[in-house]
Design a protein around this motif. Structure first.
Motif, PDB file in Angstrom:
ATOM      1  N   ASP A  21      -0.289  -3.975  -0.301  1.00 16.11           N
ATOM      2  CA  ASP A  21       0.543  -2.983   0.366  1.00 16.11           C
ATOM      3  C   ASP A  21       1.237  -2.120  -0.694  1.00 16.11           C
ATOM      4  O   ASP A  21       1.927  -2.650  -1.569  1.00 16.11           O
ATOM      5  N   PRO A  22       1.082  -0.816  -0.653  1.00 17.17           N
ATOM      6  CA  PRO A  22       1.710   0.059  -1.652  1.00 17.17           C
ATOM      7  C   PRO A  22       3.230  -0.097  -1.710  1.00 17.17           C
ATOM      8  O   PRO A  22       3.830   0.089  -2.765  1.00 17.17           O
ATOM      9  N   ARG A  23       3.844  -0.476  -0.592  1.00 11.38           N
ATOM     10  CA  ARG A  23       5.302  -0.681  -0.608  1.00 11.38           C
ATOM     11  C   ARG A  23       5.663  -1.889  -1.466  1.00 11.38           C
ATOM     12  O   ARG A  23       6.662  -1.879  -2.175  1.00 11.38           O
ATOM     13  N   ILE A  41       6.659 -12.510  -6.774  1.00  8.43           N
ATOM     14  CA  ILE A  41       7.082 -13.671  -7.566  1.00  8.43           C
ATOM     15  C   ILE A  41       7.704 -13.158  -8.860  1.00  8.43           C
ATOM     16  O   ILE A  41       7.140 -12.281  -9.523  1.00  8.43           O
ATOM     17  N   ASP A  42       8.849 -13.714  -9.244  1.00 12.75           N
ATOM     18  CA  ASP A  42       9.577 -13.237 -10.424  1.00 12.75           C
ATOM     19  C   ASP A  42       8.731 -13.283 -11.697  1.00 12.75           C
ATOM     20  O   ASP A  42       8.701 -12.335 -12.472  1.00 12.75           O
ATOM     21  N   LEU A  43       8.076 -14.410 -11.939  1.00 15.50           N
ATOM     22  CA  LEU A  43       7.293 -14.587 -13.163  1.00 15.50           C
ATOM     23  C   LEU A  43       6.134 -15.516 -12.855  1.00 15.50           C
ATOM     24  O   LEU A  43       6.328 -16.540 -12.183  1.00 15.50           O
ATOM     25  N   VAL A  44       4.941 -15.172 -13.311  1.00 15.88           N
ATOM     26  CA  VAL A  44       3.787 -16.048 -13.097  1.00 15.88           C
ATOM     27  C   VAL A  44       2.986 -16.190 -14.373  1.00 15.88           C
ATOM     28  O   VAL A  44       2.961 -15.297 -15.220  1.00 15.88           O
ATOM     29  N   GLN A  53       7.127  -9.980 -11.939  1.00  9.77           N
ATOM     30  CA  GLN A  53       7.113  -9.346 -10.613  1.00  9.77           C
ATOM     31  C   GLN A  53       5.682  -9.196 -10.095  1.00  9.77           C
ATOM     32  O   GLN A  53       5.186  -8.106  -9.853  1.00  9.77           O
ATOM     33  N   TYR A  54       5.028 -10.312  -9.929  1.00  2.64           N
ATOM     34  CA  TYR A  54       3.635 -10.377  -9.472  1.00  2.64           C
ATOM     35  C   TYR A  54       3.603 -10.403  -7.945  1.00  2.64           C
ATOM     36  O   TYR A  54       4.322 -11.169  -7.317  1.00  2.64           O
ATOM     37  N   ARG A  59       7.872  -1.817  -4.844  1.00  3.61           N
ATOM     38  CA  ARG A  59       9.045  -2.697  -4.982  1.00  3.61           C
ATOM     39  C   ARG A  59       8.923  -3.553  -6.238  1.00  3.61           C
ATOM     40  O   ARG A  59       9.905  -3.738  -6.962  1.00  3.61           O
ATOM     41  N   ALA A  60       7.724  -4.074  -6.514  1.00  5.84           N
ATOM     42  CA  ALA A  60       7.517  -4.871  -7.722  1.00  5.84           C
ATOM     43  C   ALA A  60       7.770  -4.026  -8.969  1.00  5.84           C
ATOM     44  O   ALA A  60       8.405  -4.487  -9.924  1.00  5.84           O
TER      45      ALA A  60
END
Length: 136
Positions: A6-8, A49-52, A41-42, A12-13
């Motif tokens: 989703d482009p949104r 997700i903050d960090l992956v 920001q995955y 946001r990421a």
């Protein structure tokens, strides 16, 4: 066929990557130079997700005070990510800021565990490599 994000969510990421929290900065400064690489920001729709560490399928969530009242939502989020094959660890922002080196070590050792026995302290990306001579 690749699924479209989703482009949104992508926007946001990107916004979150451009405006990191102090805890995200502290962790990123410590883990970004190690391998396997991490991503900030995955998007794993419908979540960011903050960090992956994608290679290890490790998701790191850095939780602030807004998560104190969101225990049920966090549990659902964790259950969903686990159903998608992710291992999820949660760290409180206050703990990260109090001991950023310890938090980074925890993340790196968990990633190593997920990968099945890689070195517990992987080399930074260029460390240990011999320089190749440049030819003119």
């Amino acid at each position: 066929m690749l699924r479209r994000v989703d482009p949104r969510l992508t926007a946001r990421a990107r916004e979150l990557r451009n405006n990191p929290t102090p805890a995200e900065i502290a962790i990123w400064q410590r883990v970004s130079r190690y391998r396997p690489p991490c991503t900030r920001q995955y998007v794993e729709a419908p979540f960011i997700i903050d960090l992956v560490c994608r290679k290890a399928k490790l998701a790191i969530e850095l939780d602030g005070s807004q998560h104190i009242d969101a225990v049920d939502a966090d549990a659902r989020r964790t259950a969903y990510l686990q159903s998608q094959g992710w291992r999820v660890i949660r760290l409180w922002n206050s703990d990260v800021l109090a001991n950023p080196d310890g938090a980074a070590q925890h993340i790196l050792s968990t990633a190593a565990e997920c990968l099945g026995g890689t070195h517990p302290q992987p080399l930074p990306s260029r460390e240990g490599r011999a320089r190749r001579p440049r030819y003119r």
